[in-house]
Design an enzyme around this catalytic site. Structure first.
Site, PDB file in Angstrom:
ATOM      1  N   LYS A  24       0.835  -1.206   0.000  1.00 18.68           N
ATOM      2  CA  LYS A  24       0.000   0.000   0.000  1.00 18.68           C
ATOM      3  C   LYS A  24       0.868   1.253   0.000  1.00 18.68           C
ATOM      4  CE  LYS A  24      -2.935   0.441   3.577  1.00 18.68           C
ATOM      5  NZ  LYS A  24      -2.810   1.704   4.336  1.00 18.68           N
ATOM      6  N   ARG A 125      -8.801  11.782  12.438  1.00 19.09           N
ATOM      7  CA  ARG A 125      -7.358  11.564  12.670  1.00 19.09           C
ATOM      8  C   ARG A 125      -6.573  12.877  12.673  1.00 19.09           C
ATOM      9  NH1 ARG A 125      -5.446   6.504   9.258  1.00 19.09           N
ATOM     10  NH2 ARG A 125      -3.625   6.781  10.590  1.00 19.09           N
ATOM     11  N   SER A 170       6.995   8.987  12.454  1.00 17.43           N
ATOM     12  CA  SER A 170       5.948   8.808  11.445  1.00 17.43           C
ATOM     13  C   SER A 170       6.519   8.977  10.040  1.00 17.43           C
ATOM     14  CB  SER A 170       4.831   9.828  11.680  1.00 17.43           C
ATOM     15  OG  SER A 170       4.018   9.903  10.525  1.00 17.43           O
ATOM     16  N   GLN A 172       4.729   8.998   7.474  1.00 21.69           N
ATOM     17  CA  GLN A 172       3.815   9.893   6.757  1.00 21.69           C
ATOM     18  C   GLN A 172       4.241  11.339   6.937  1.00 21.69           C
ATOM     19  OE1 GLN A 172      -0.138   8.900   8.064  1.00 21.69           O
ATOM     20  NE2 GLN A 172      -0.072   6.878   7.115  1.00 21.69           N
ATOM     21  N   ASP A 318       2.087  -1.290  11.814  1.00 20.93           N
ATOM     22  CA  ASP A 318       0.787  -1.758  11.310  1.00 20.93           C
ATOM     23  C   ASP A 318       0.486  -3.203  11.702  1.00 20.93           C
ATOM     24  OD1 ASP A 318       0.339   0.697  10.120  1.00 20.93           O
ATOM     25  OD2 ASP A 318       1.258   0.098   8.229  1.00 20.93           O
ATOM     26  N   ARG A 349      -6.290   1.401  18.041  1.00 21.98           N
ATOM     27  CA  ARG A 349      -6.030  -0.049  17.932  1.00 21.98           C
ATOM     28  C   ARG A 349      -5.728  -0.696  19.270  1.00 21.98           C
ATOM     29  NH1 ARG A 349      -3.092  -0.161  11.977  1.00 21.98           N
ATOM     30  NH2 ARG A 349      -5.086  -0.204  10.863  1.00 21.98           N
ATOM     31  N   ARG A 392      -7.370  -3.801   9.546  1.00 18.56           N
ATOM     32  CA  ARG A 392      -6.394  -4.727  10.134  1.00 18.56           C
ATOM     33  C   ARG A 392      -6.959  -5.423  11.364  1.00 18.56           C
ATOM     34  NH1 ARG A 392      -2.348  -3.715   6.695  1.00 18.56           N
ATOM     35  NH2 ARG A 392      -1.779  -1.551   6.287  1.00 18.56           N
TER      36      ARG A 392
HETATM   37  C1  S3P Z   1       2.674   4.648   6.307  1.00 17.20           C
HETATM   38  C2  S3P Z   1       3.214   4.986   7.506  1.00 17.20           C
HETATM   39  C3  S3P Z   1       2.681   4.513   8.796  1.00 17.20           C
HETATM   40  C4  S3P Z   1       1.730   3.345   8.636  1.00 17.20           C
HETATM   41  C5  S3P Z   1       0.770   3.542   7.494  1.00 17.20           C
HETATM   42  C6  S3P Z   1       1.519   3.746   6.189  1.00 17.20           C
HETATM   43  C7  S3P Z   1       3.273   5.180   5.075  1.00 17.20           C
HETATM   44  O1  S3P Z   1       1.959   5.566   9.401  1.00 17.20           O
HETATM   45  O2  S3P Z   1       1.022   3.129   9.826  1.00 17.20           O
HETATM   46  O3  S3P Z   1      -0.080   2.427   7.368  1.00 17.20           O
HETATM   47  O4  S3P Z   1       2.976   4.690   3.983  1.00 17.20           O
HETATM   48  O5  S3P Z   1       4.093   6.114   5.182  1.00 17.20           O
HETATM   49  P1  S3P Z   1       2.722   6.651  10.331  1.00 17.20           P
HETATM   50  O6  S3P Z   1       3.686   7.301   9.463  1.00 17.20           O
HETATM   51  O7  S3P Z   1       1.661   7.604  10.801  1.00 17.20           O
HETATM   52  O8  S3P Z   1       3.315   5.867  11.447  1.00 17.20           O
END
Ligand code: S3P
Length: 445
Positions: A24, A125, A170, A172, A318, A349, A392
């Site tokens: 993903k 979120r 993170s 992200q 995850d 979670r 999940r």
């Molecule tokens: C992801 C980073 C993770 C993960 C998410 C996908 C990504 O989140 O939990 O499913 O693709 O960068 P966080 O960066 O908030 O930890």
């Protein structure tokens, strides 16, 4: 509207071979960078899940032509780094935190305004983690009350690179800032005491953008261009995780997972399961799309509880729903600490897993940043659990059902399609017993 639910019960030992769908995280990023590149890129192994498709739909709305000639294949006609154009109306990220946070970084650097929205879960979120550092770069983004979506991104704000400490660990947040950094004056630097997945860095390099990175740091400058390139998406370790746990806890299992993405920032669960006594053997190591992949053979083995090393938390962020199920079927106690981020995923979670495990007779105590789970090697009880629409969590309880004394009913499973389309069929093929039902909900008003 309809609400899907499952009934999971002990099936056959897991046997044979499976290949889980594409990653993903990689699928989101492949669409984004291919869209902004000069030239045409082909993506193979693209995840046909709702999250990645929401990102694809957003880039179409932003003026990018994307062909889908077959399942898992996308031909993206890149518009160049400055080629996106304004979309009419809000851009819907669906359930995807990754989509919203990364796209916010890209849109902060555009000349036009945009609005990002999401589903009920995403709308709860936290987005301040990206909008605050983006504001330090010069971006102008309004959030909903309390820092949640929708995000109204005002275009035309000149961006300047910043140096940022990614204390939340993170990927992200890191990726959002790096993507904004493509449009910034000067250097954008992200430091990480606990390194996170590095797909954005790897993929930027593959698309020809100069970037320096190693675990703990990433730095780039604005003002370059992306060159189209083909991307082969590896199978998603996070989807493989459910099979790793299921085959470990169901006696007689012997299952092979083919060509699983083995990026070291994703495989924390493998180390933890092995620490619990799991029998997982890697073979045929190779590379797909610049990412390490391997076949994983997993055979049933008795598990024992473990103190999950905090250093592994970002590498398995995850995988905690699956780990909690492994812990519930292990001898002794498993302790998870340093994982407060779990509270702001697609659901809380920690709370939702604790509620579900208690409902099927397990001993679990929540802590603010983790849990203490008392396992029973004979497995869990039956009962009804609510996944709270978290993909999940639904899949984790489907796995628990394979080692339960009676059936487990799992409510609200439709969102499994966000990350793992075809889960039920593939799981049944491997030997899991999962029944599906779909009932009409109240009419939408
Ligand atoms: C992801 C980073 C993770 C993960 C998410 C996908 C990504 O989140 O939990 O499913 O693709 O960068 P966080 O960066 O908030 O930890």
């Amino acid at each position: 509207m309809s609400a899907a639910s499952w009934i999971a019960a002990p099936g056959a030992p897991l046997r044979g071979e499976v290949r889980v769908p594409g990653d993903k995280s990689v699928s989101h990023r492949a669409i984004m960078l291919a869209a902004l590149a000069d030239g045409t890129s082909r993506i193979d192994g693209f995840l046909e899940g709702e999250d990645a498709r929401a990102t694809e739909a957003i880039f179409r709305r932003l003026g990018v032509a994307i062909e889908a000639p077959g399942a898992g294949v996308r031909i993206v006609h890149g518009v160049g780094i400055d080629g996106l154009r304004a979309a009419e109306g809000p851009l819907d990220c669906g359930n995807a935190g990754t989509g919203m946070r990364l796209i916010a970084g890209l849109l902060a650097g555009q000349a036009f305004d945009s609005m990002l929205v999401g589903d009920a879960s995403l709308s709860r979120r936290p987005m301040g983690r990206v909008t605050e550092p983006l504001a330090r770069m010069g971006a102008r983004i309004d959030t909903g009350e309390g820092g949640v979506p929708p995000l109204r991104v005002h275009g035309g704000a000149p961006l300047t690179g910043i140096e940022f400490d990614n204390a939340l660990a993170s990927a992200q947040v890191k990726s959002c800032l790096l993507l904004a950094g493509l449009y910034a004056d000067g250097e954008t630097v992200v430091h990480e005491a606990r390194p996170t997945r590095d797909y954005t860095e790897r993929m930027l390099a593959a698309f020809g953008w100069p970037i320096e990175y190693s675990p703990g740091i990433a730095r780039l400058r604005g003002g370059h261009r992306l060159r189209a390139t083909d991307v082969r998406v590896p199978a998603d370790f996070s989807s493989a995780a459910f099979f790793l746990v299921a085959a470990s806890i169901v006696p007689g299992s012997d299952l092979v997972l083919r060509r699983v993405g083995m990026n070291p920032r994703r495989t924390g669960l493998l180390h933890v399961l092995r620490g619990m006594g799991a029998d997982i053997v890697e073979s045929a190591p190779g590379h797909e799309g610049g990412e390490p992949v391997a076949d994983l053979r997993v055979r049933h083995a008795p598990l024992r509880g473990i103190d999950v090393p905090e250093a592994h938390v970002p590498d398995m962020i995850d995988e905690f729903p699956a780990l909690f199920v492994a812990a519930a079927c292990a001898e002794g106690v498993t302790r998870v600490r340093g994982a407060a981020e779990l509270r702001v995923k697609e659901s809380d979670r920690i709370a939702v897993m604790a509620g579900g495990l208690k409902a099927i007779g397990c001993r679990i105590e929540e802590t603010p940043d983790g849990a203490c789970i008392g396992g029973t090697p004979a497995g869990v009880g039956g009962g009804a659990v609510d996944s709270h629409g978290d993909h999940r969590i639904a899949m984790a309880f489907a796995v628990a059902g394979q080692r339960s004394s009676s059936a487990i009913t799992i409510e609200d499973t439709a969102n499994v399609a966000t990350s793992f389309p075809g889960f039920v069929d593939l799981a049944r093929h491997a030997g899991l017993q999962i029944g599906e039902s779909r009932r009409a909900g109240p009419p939408e008003t």
